[in-house]
Design an enzyme around this catalytic site. Sequence first.
Site, short mmCIF file in Angstrom:
data_model
loop_
_atom_site.label_atom_id
_atom_site.label_comp_id
_atom_site.label_asym_id
_atom_site.label_seq_id
_atom_site.Cartn_x
_atom_site.Cartn_y
_atom_site.Cartn_z
CE LYS A 134 18.04 -13.06 -17.11
NZ LYS A 134 19.37 -12.09 -17.57
NE ARG A 136 5.51 -4.23 0.77
CZ ARG A 136 4.37 -3.54 0.66
NH1 ARG A 136 3.69 -3.99 -0.19
NH2 ARG A 136 3.98 -2.74 1.76
CG HIS A 144 4.58 -2.02 6.54
ND1 HIS A 144 5.41 -1.14 5.93
CD2 HIS A 144 3.52 -2.33 5.54
CE1 HIS A 144 4.95 -0.76 4.90
NE2 HIS A 144 3.92 -1.34 4.53
NE ARG A 149 -2.50 1.41 -0.56
CZ ARG A 149 -3.62 1.24 -1.22
NH1 ARG A 149 -4.60 2.05 -1.03
NH2 ARG A 149 -3.97 -0.08 -1.64
CB THR A 150 4.53 0.70 0.54
OG1 THR A 150 3.57 0.38 1.18
CG2 THR A 150 5.76 0.73 1.46
C1 NCD Z 1 -0.07 -3.47 3.73
C2 NCD Z 1 1.16 -4.19 3.50
O1 NCD Z 1 1.38 -4.56 2.44
O2 NCD Z 1 1.53 -5.01 4.49
N1 NCD Z 1 -0.38 -2.59 2.99
C3 NCD Z 1 0.50 -1.41 2.74
O3 NCD Z 1 1.75 -1.44 2.79
N2 NCD Z 1 -0.26 0.03 2.31
C4 NCD Z 1 -1.36 -4.15 4.23
C5 NCD Z 1 -1.72 -5.03 3.34
O4 NCD Z 1 -1.28 -5.49 2.54
O5 NCD Z 1 -3.04 -5.43 3.76
#
Ligand code: NCD
Length: 316
Positions: free
Chosen positions: A92, A114, A142, A64-65
């Site tokens: 590497k 991320r 987040h 999703r993100t």
């Molecule tokens: C979350 C994350 O990655 O922190 N998911 C997301 O961004 N949709 C929550 C999760 O992984 O449980």
Amino acid sequence: MSENTATALSGRSVTALENFSSKEIRLILDTAKEMKKIIQRDIKKVPTLRGKAIVNLFFEPSTRTRTSFELAGKYLSADVVSINTASSSVVKGESLRDTLYTIEAMGVDAIVMRHKAEGAADFASQVVKPVIINAGDGAHAHPSQALLDLFTIEQAKGRLEGLKVAIIGDILHSRVARSDINGMLKMGVEVHLAGPKTLMPRFLDIKGVHIHDRVEEAIDNADVINVLRIQLERQQAGLFPSTREYARIFGINDDRLRLAKEDVLVLHPGPQNKGLEISTAVTYGEHSAIRDQVQNGVAVRMALLTLTLIGKKQQD
Ligand code: NCD
């Protein structure tokens, strides 16, 4: 909204909601409302970020993100590149600093990042010039998820102030919970938490957060229930007896839902462990806003990219 507030976010990195005032969060939510109209059009393309370049740098998995940041940039006409770290020089042994320098040298305006380490996004914002948007750093923050949660709640309820929100589950490992708590308190939401004691961090004597041992108390009369994923990949063995036991004591199912307000809204950031923290019936039931969250995620990320890269609300 004054022009000053509208340009206040220009050039700002978004690493955690701690760094944003309620007024700034309000600006982001109001801008997202305009952006949502664009997503719902037949032709979803505006020229706002033409000539801007965005790199998605994800060291941890995401559906999703990552996709929604990518689409958000594309709907705004930015050039967007997503780097798959599994097939990049990271394997590497390239350091995070060198990876960031390399991306910066290519003339990028924003890096959406991320990473499994807490503080990685802050580090990035200190070593390179592009705007850094934290798409999750370990268990720390987040912010775009919290903003889309706030946005989804406000769209459904018409307000945020004074609502009772229960956040249920694995609070300890959840960057979503941390950012949600931060953003919600700033916007006047009453925050209640419940989960196994072993999954409840000790940092939580935050003023204004109500902590419950029993899920029933947390969701009693709640306007919103935000169900968190049990982060099986971050568990050290033994934090709860068994998945079946967890589902029985903390799982959100139709019976528990009846304890909340009649028009309770159910959120889950995804991905879900169905039958563990949430039942299939609740996921697909009439109270679920889980799919709205996904669409709203694109709108909120369009707002974030616009405000940080241009600093003005979309005018069309
Ligand atoms: C979350 C994350 O990655 O922190 N998911 C997301 O961004 N949709 C929550 C999760 O992984 O449980």
